[in-house]
Design a protein around this motif. Structure first.
Motif, PDB file in Angstrom:
ATOM      1  N   GLN A   1      -2.701  33.989 -26.200  1.00  0.00           N
ATOM      2  CA  GLN A   1      -1.706  32.975 -26.567  1.00  0.00           C
ATOM      3  C   GLN A   1      -0.466  33.070 -25.679  1.00  0.00           C
ATOM      4  O   GLN A   1       0.090  32.040 -25.263  1.00  0.00           O
ATOM      5  CB  GLN A   1      -1.319  33.136 -28.043  1.00  0.00           C
ATOM      6  N   LYS A   2      -0.032  34.280 -25.371  1.00  0.00           N
ATOM      7  CA  LYS A   2       1.144  34.450 -24.504  1.00  0.00           C
ATOM      8  C   LYS A   2       0.904  33.862 -23.121  1.00  0.00           C
ATOM      9  O   LYS A   2       1.784  33.214 -22.538  1.00  0.00           O
ATOM     10  CB  LYS A   2       1.493  35.936 -24.402  1.00  0.00           C
TER      11      LYS A   2
ATOM     12  N   LYS B   1       0.961  30.083 -23.344  1.00  0.00           N
ATOM     13  CA  LYS B   1       2.335  29.585 -23.441  1.00  0.00           C
ATOM     14  C   LYS B   1       3.023  29.645 -22.074  1.00  0.00           C
ATOM     15  O   LYS B   1       3.781  28.733 -21.710  1.00  0.00           O
ATOM     16  CB  LYS B   1       3.127  30.401 -24.467  1.00  0.00           C
ATOM     17  N   ARG B   2       2.757  30.696 -21.316  1.00  0.00           N
ATOM     18  CA  ARG B   2       3.341  30.809 -19.967  1.00  0.00           C
ATOM     19  C   ARG B   2       2.905  29.645 -19.093  1.00  0.00           C
ATOM     20  O   ARG B   2       3.692  29.130 -18.289  1.00  0.00           O
ATOM     21  CB  ARG B   2       2.920  32.144 -19.329  1.00  0.00           C
ATOM     22  N   LEU B   3       1.660  29.225 -19.294  1.00  0.00           N
ATOM     23  CA  LEU B   3       1.127  28.118 -18.500  1.00  0.00           C
ATOM     24  C   LEU B   3       1.399  26.752 -19.138  1.00  0.00           C
ATOM     25  O   LEU B   3       0.891  25.737 -18.672  1.00  0.00           O
ATOM     26  CB  LEU B   3      -0.389  28.311 -18.330  1.00  0.00           C
ATOM     27  N   LYS B   4       2.203  26.767 -20.229  1.00  0.00           N
ATOM     28  CA  LYS B   4       2.591  25.536 -20.929  1.00  0.00           C
ATOM     29  C   LYS B   4       1.379  24.763 -21.478  1.00  0.00           C
ATOM     30  O   LYS B   4       1.364  23.538 -21.502  1.00  0.00           O
ATOM     31  CB  LYS B   4       3.426  24.641 -20.011  1.00  0.00           C
ATOM     32  N   LEU B   5       0.388  25.518 -21.913  1.00  0.00           N
ATOM     33  CA  LEU B   5      -0.791  24.916 -22.527  1.00  0.00           C
ATOM     34  C   LEU B   5      -0.795  25.073 -24.043  1.00  0.00           C
ATOM     35  O   LEU B   5      -1.625  24.478 -24.726  1.00  0.00           O
ATOM     36  CB  LEU B   5      -2.066  25.540 -21.946  1.00  0.00           C
TER      37      LEU B   5
ATOM     38  N   LYS C   1       1.897  25.333 -27.528  1.00  0.00           N
ATOM     39  CA  LYS C   1       3.257  25.191 -28.035  1.00  0.00           C
ATOM     40  C   LYS C   1       3.530  26.077 -29.252  1.00  0.00           C
ATOM     41  O   LYS C   1       4.678  26.444 -29.496  1.00  0.00           O
ATOM     42  CB  LYS C   1       3.517  23.732 -28.411  1.00  0.00           C
TER      43      LYS C   1
ATOM     44  N   SER D   1       2.856  32.792 -30.716  1.00  0.00           N
ATOM     45  CA  SER D   1       1.835  33.792 -30.355  1.00  0.00           C
ATOM     46  C   SER D   1       1.686  34.767 -31.516  1.00  0.00           C
ATOM     47  O   SER D   1       2.203  35.888 -31.491  1.00  0.00           O
ATOM     48  CB  SER D   1       2.253  34.530 -29.073  1.00  0.00           C
TER      49      SER D   1
ATOM     50  N   ALA E   1      -6.151  24.805 -26.789  1.00  0.00           N
ATOM     51  CA  ALA E   1      -5.442  25.218 -25.574  1.00  0.00           C
ATOM     52  C   ALA E   1      -6.388  25.952 -24.621  1.00  0.00           C
ATOM     53  O   ALA E   1      -6.330  25.754 -23.398  1.00  0.00           O
ATOM     54  CB  ALA E   1      -4.255  26.098 -25.947  1.00  0.00           C
TER      55      ALA E   1
ATOM     56  N   ASP F   1      -0.804  28.015 -12.209  1.00  0.00           N
ATOM     57  CA  ASP F   1      -0.262  26.799 -12.846  1.00  0.00           C
ATOM     58  C   ASP F   1      -1.190  26.205 -13.897  1.00  0.00           C
ATOM     59  O   ASP F   1      -1.065  25.049 -14.241  1.00  0.00           O
ATOM     60  CB  ASP F   1       0.037  25.756 -11.771  1.00  0.00           C
ATOM     61  N   GLY F   2      -2.105  27.018 -14.362  1.00  0.00           N
ATOM     62  CA  GLY F   2      -3.005  26.531 -15.409  1.00  0.00           C
ATOM     63  C   GLY F   2      -4.255  25.873 -14.883  1.00  0.00           C
ATOM     64  O   GLY F   2      -5.119  25.494 -15.652  1.00  0.00           O
TER      65      GLY F   2
END
Length: 305
Positions: free
Chosen positions: A247-248, A251-255, A257, A260, A271, A300-301
């Protein structure tokens, strides 16, 4: 009077003899498949081809492929209906029986090498029977509740499932292995021979089958909760430390919201699927160590370093 009486006796004997003679057998329809004239090929093609009884260039084909039909969105046309408070459930699926196109083309090309004007037809069964093999059921056979013909060689089959089947089907990873099977038996009419080699009309049974897994993580519509009216898998309790780390990274990759919190649910599942789609792997949404490593090396995901 003596001559008349003699003629009468002879006539009576002639009638009695005629009555004792066996009735003349009706000719067999020449277009019927002759089950004792099945063809063989240089390579095993898994296609049953049978020459007709009385027409040299006519060949009958037995279906060799069984598959679950696809819906318009590409998902398998099957649905597990269940109530969490009631044991088991039932699965409905639409299946199609047919011929493998590639193998069919090979068969026809090979036959036409020695029979240039060969004619082919797909045999229609007199009777269609299905057998469902599932884990946990007695002798590996599930109880079929209903079978309905919905089109040419297309059937809707509904069968009862037990708790073990339901639990396996609803696990997000159920698509990774086959755990239930479908076997189809078609009873066909054609020419057979008795112990004396005399041809007569009879039937033969041919069977085909295939194995399948679940698909609720890839296609949520295949599982329907009758109590909540929701579709999709039942999310198990994965190791919270692994889920939190994933989850972290999401979130770093903005996938992702949401927080965590280490709890694997629909948002985390979705996600993960979005990330997997970006890196072009099967989007099953499963939280694994391999997934975590891919996330850590992603910039960048969508790409990895």
């Amino acid at each position: 009077m003596i001559a008349y009486g003699g003629a009468l006796r002879l006539g009576t004997i002639a009638v009695m003899l005629a009555a004792c003679l066996p009735a003349k057998a009706e000719p067999l329809p020449p277009e019927l498949a002759d089950f004792d004239r099945a063809l063989s090929f240089r390579d095993p093609l898994l296609v049953s081809v049978i020459r007709s009884y009385g027409v040299q260039n006519r060949f009958a084909l037995i279906p060799n492929q069984l598959e679950i039909k696809k819906r318009s969105d590409g998902s398998p046309d099957m649905t597990l209906y269940y109530d969490p408070n009631i044991p088991g459930g039932y699965l409905t699926l639409n299946v199609k029986v047919g011929l493998d196109k590639e193998r069919l083309d090979t068969v026809q090309d090979e036959i036409r090498q020695f029979e240039k004007d060969a004619q082919f037809s797909i045999m229609e069964p007199l009777l269609s029977t299905f057998h469902i093999g599932t884990p946990g059921t007695e002798a590996g056979k599930a109880i079929i509740r209903e079978t309905t013909v919905i089109g040419p060689n297309e059937f809707a089959v509904t069968f009862t499932v037990d708790d073990l089947f339901r639990r396996i089907f609803l696990v997000p990873s159920s698509h990774l292995s086959d755990f239930f099977s479908i076997r189809y038996e078609g009873t066909y009419r054609g020419v057979i021979r008795d112990d004396n080699g005399t041809p007569k009309i009879g039937t033969r049974v041919y069977s085909i089958g295939s194995s399948y897994g679940g698909a609720c993580t890839l296609h949520p519509s295949v599982a329907f909760n009758l109590q909540t009216h929701r579709e999709g898998c039942v999310y198990p309790n994965y190791y919270r430390g692994l889920v939190r780390s994933i989850q972290k990274e999401l979130k770093r990759l903005k996938l992702l919201k949401s927080a965590s919190d280490g709890i694997y649910g629909p948002e985390t599942h979705g996600a993960i699927q979005r990330f997997q789609s970006k890196i072009k792997v099967i989007p099953d949404g499963l939280p694994t160590n391999d997934l975590l490593e891919s996330l850590k090396t992603s910039v960048d995901g969508c790409c990895t370093t």
